[in-house]
Design an enzyme around this catalytic site. Structure first.
Site, mmCIF file in Angstrom:
data_model
loop_
_atom_site.group_PDB
_atom_site.id
_atom_site.type_symbol
_atom_site.label_atom_id
_atom_site.label_comp_id
_atom_site.label_asym_id
_atom_site.label_seq_id
_atom_site.Cartn_x
_atom_site.Cartn_y
_atom_site.Cartn_z
ATOM 1 N N ASP A 1 0.907 -1.629 0.026
ATOM 2 C CA ASP A 1 0.202 -0.095 -0.097
ATOM 3 C C ASP A 1 0.942 1.002 -0.366
ATOM 4 O O ASP A 1 1.275 1.491 0.646
ATOM 5 C CB ASP A 1 -1.022 -0.067 1.552
ATOM 6 C CG ASP A 1 -1.336 1.542 1.351
ATOM 7 O OD1 ASP A 1 -1.831 1.618 -0.264
ATOM 8 O OD2 ASP A 1 -2.613 1.369 2.450
ATOM 9 N N GLU B 1 -1.904 10.548 -0.285
ATOM 10 C CA GLU B 1 -3.306 9.486 -0.519
ATOM 11 C C GLU B 1 -3.669 9.163 0.735
ATOM 12 O O GLU B 1 -4.871 8.803 1.429
ATOM 13 C CB GLU B 1 -3.252 8.882 -1.055
ATOM 14 C CG GLU B 1 -4.013 7.567 -1.473
ATOM 15 C CD GLU B 1 -4.798 6.896 -0.261
ATOM 16 O OE1 GLU B 1 -5.959 6.538 -0.156
ATOM 17 O OE2 GLU B 1 -3.826 6.745 0.554
ATOM 18 N N ASP C 1 -4.742 0.629 -5.819
ATOM 19 C CA ASP C 1 -4.865 1.048 -4.918
ATOM 20 C C ASP C 1 -5.438 0.054 -3.723
ATOM 21 O O ASP C 1 -5.636 0.213 -2.655
ATOM 22 C CB ASP C 1 -5.036 2.439 -4.385
ATOM 23 C CG ASP C 1 -4.548 2.641 -3.326
ATOM 24 O OD1 ASP C 1 -3.679 2.652 -2.168
ATOM 25 O OD2 ASP C 1 -5.362 3.783 -2.425
ATOM 26 N N HIS D 1 -1.514 -1.333 6.905
ATOM 27 C CA HIS D 1 -0.739 -0.276 7.266
ATOM 28 C C HIS D 1 -0.249 -0.464 8.546
ATOM 29 O O HIS D 1 -0.415 -0.471 9.538
ATOM 30 C CB HIS D 1 -2.286 0.932 7.475
ATOM 31 C CG HIS D 1 -2.976 1.579 7.132
ATOM 32 N ND1 HIS D 1 -4.434 2.793 7.147
ATOM 33 C CD2 HIS D 1 -2.943 1.564 5.013
ATOM 34 C CE1 HIS D 1 -4.536 3.074 6.588
ATOM 35 N NE2 HIS D 1 -3.998 2.458 5.443
#
Length: 588
Positions: free
Chosen positions: A322, A356, A384, A454
């Site tokens: 990511d 982003e 994405d 994340h």
């Protein structure tokens, strides 16, 4: 023809120059009114005859050999594994790339140099401003019923705790509804959310809104179960937002395991006390750049097919998934086309977005800079959601455009990736799609995406070179064929042109089709006379061709000061709507 209300008859005394302007405008309307015969049809490139869908199908089928060449080069040939290897060097060299930090600056410089060395055209950086937040020191410890170190990751934009930290009892809830029911219990406590993972779209609201909802009931901090479908005791970070008028409390994500453990303890009636210390800090916005490279079109260079991914990431892991993968297959698309000696009719533009993760702030500034040329954007594409095994393409656009995309995807039958799904997804391209530009995103196997999203686990170990090869092949075939077809994809029939004489910021969802440099304007709120000072950047011939190709039906409506509406309909005209002493001109 659109006749104006009798109350405007006083305009007959205007100077002749204004009459000429009016005649020029009405002439444009007259020519436009001749176009209904083209409704629902496309024109060929020279405008000589309507082009049927069967013609378009045959045109697309003619790209079969080129599609096979792209697939062979990407999957089996000299470019095999290239996107993976490029990404590995980049990720290992630069590491994570959070908005506002030096690593992101280093990443942008790295890519600028690499794209130039690759021989791409018009490589440049477009300056933007991005948020600058740093997490600082973070620490959490359960003190009761026993000592236990809690792994945390502060959420983006969180405030810090006091320097001495916060020690407080915990209340565990499974939903916002439960929190509100137990509001009296939450005052002065740390709220721990143990919401189940349903889907990212459904569950992420606890991350983005958890601190605000906890603060509303008097909590001193919030800890949110990570938005993850699977966990190995690793917290997942992300952006969160505060609300005006609501106290700002520290907030962080914790692992699924710790959230569930505290939930079990709480259900047994066990008192839980946690110590939390966070040194997060927000700084003024920092300068950054969107990174751009192109292969310039050989026939319609002003028309754009945009492929993209975002270069920034969170400050944990390597940002390989990511969105390193999406960024690097977008680069690979241009490289493959260049290596095959191809040059499409339209310009193929790659944009590597910045900011982003904070809500697409770099992409929004790109949109504001380029939206005046929105009519030249053929399609916007963003990858994405990982570059795992691809299954097809998600698409947003009208039915005719979707039919064309299905035909293009059929060219990928040699690798059995032909499906077209609804609703393209991409934070950075939403600005364009909401205004009618067709959009596409890569659809791939997301079964493990939120295992690593994340978190510290987002590293090159997640990536698979063979899967990236397939993703690159899909991305390249689709973007090249769209860029090389004689006609642009059919876009939404509703195109709106916006300008406000006061210079106010355009509303969300307003699309600039034709650039209108001046608008209709009333002299005073009480006068019903009008000053005609419409200046169109494009020539009448360009406007007519633009509208013909898009089969636009336009409504001309004048809404009076007292709310009385008088409508004038013709096949192609303008719609004006007063706003005080100003009016907005829309092409609908």
């Amino acid at each position: 023809m659109c006749m104006f209300p009798a109350s405007h008859a006083a305009q007959a005394s205007r100077p002749s120059v204004e009459k000429r302007e009016k005649m020029k405008y009405l002439s444009l309307i007259f020519f436009m009114s001749l176009l209904p015969q083209y409704a629902g049809k496309s024109l060929s490139g020279d405008g000589s005859h309507p082009k049927t869908f069967e013609d378009i199908k045959n045109e697309i089928a003619g790209y079969s050999d080129i599609a096979k060449a792209i697939i062979d080069l990407a999957v089996h040939g000299k470019a095999q594994n290239r996107s993976y290897e490029r990404l590995a060097v980049f990720a290992d060299t630069v590491g994570p790339r959070l908005s506002g930090l030096k690593n992101l600056d280093a990443a942008i410089k790295y890519m600028f140099s690499a794209l130039q060395k690759d021989g791409l055209e018009n490589v440049h950086l477009e300056p933007v401003k991005v948020p600058h937040w740093e997490r600082g020191e973070e620490f959490a410890m359960m003190l009761e019923p026993r000592n236990h170190s809690i792994a945390i990751l502060g959420l983006g934009s969180s405030v810090a705790t006091p320097p001495e930290g916060i020690t407080a009892e915990v209340i565990v809830v499974a939903s916002f509804d439960e929190l509100h029911r137990r509001a009296q219990e939450a005052k002065g406590k740390i709220v721990v959310y143990n919401q189940p993972f349903v889907s990212y779209g459904e569950t992420v609201r606890y991350r983005s809104q958890g601190a605000v909802e906890a603060a509303k009931v008097g909590a001193v901090a919030s800890l949110i179960r990570s938005i993850a479908s699977f966990s190995i005791d690793s917290p997942h970070t992300g952006w969160q937002s505060y609300q005006s008028g609501i106290p700002r409390i520290p907030t962080a994500c914790i692992s699924v395991e710790d959230a569930e453990m505290m939930s079990r303890m709480s259900l047994r009636g066990t008192k839980i006390v946690v110590y939390l210390k966070m040194g997060a800090r927000t700084y003024p916005d920092s300068p950054s750049f969107n990174t751009v490279a192109e292969i310039v079109g050989n026939k319609y260079p002003e028309q754009i097919v945009l492929v993209s991914g975002h270069l920034d990431s969170w400050d944990v892991g390597q940002g390989a998934m990511d969105d390193g993968g999406g960024a690097f297959i977008s680069w690979e698309a241009l490289s493959l086309i260049k290596d095959l000696g191809l040059r499409p009719k339209r310009t193929l533009r790659m944009v590597l977005w910045t900011g982003e993760e904070q809500g697409g702030v770099g992409a929004e500034q790109y949109y504001q800079l380029h939206k005046e040329n929105i009519s030249n954007f053929d399609i916007v594409m963003e990858s994405d959601e990982g570059t795992f095994k691809p299954s097809g393409l998600a698409f947003t656009g009208n039915a005719k455009a979707r039919d064309i995309i299905r035909e293009i995807m059929a060219l990928l039958l040699p690798i059995n990736i032909t499906d077209v799904f609804d609703n393209a997804d991409g934070t950075d391209i939403n600005y364009w799609m909401r205004d009618g530009v067709p959009g596409a995103s890569l659809r791939d196997d997301l079964s493990k995406y939120f295992w690593f999203h994340h978190s510290q686990g987002d590293t090159m170990t997640v990536q698979d070179p063979n899967q990236m090869n397939l993703c690159a092949a899909v991305w390249t075939v689709v973007s090249y064929v769209i860029a090389d077809m004689e006609e642009m994809l059919p876009s939404s029939n509703h195109i709106r042109c916006f300008e406000n004489l006061k210079g106010e910021r355009p509303e969300p969802g307003v699309r600039r089709g034709l650039r209108c440099q001046r608008m209709w304007r009333s002299k005073t709120p009480s006068e019903q006379t009008w000053e005609e000072s419409v200046r169109l950047k494009r020539s009448i011939k360009q406007i007519i061709n633009f509208l013909r190709l898009r089969r636009i039906r336009v409504k001309c409506s004048n809404k009076g000061q007292q709310g009385l509406e008088q409508n004038y309909i013709f096949h192609l005209s303008f719609y004006t709507k007063p706003q005080g002493n100003n009016l907005r001109l829309h092409i609908l």
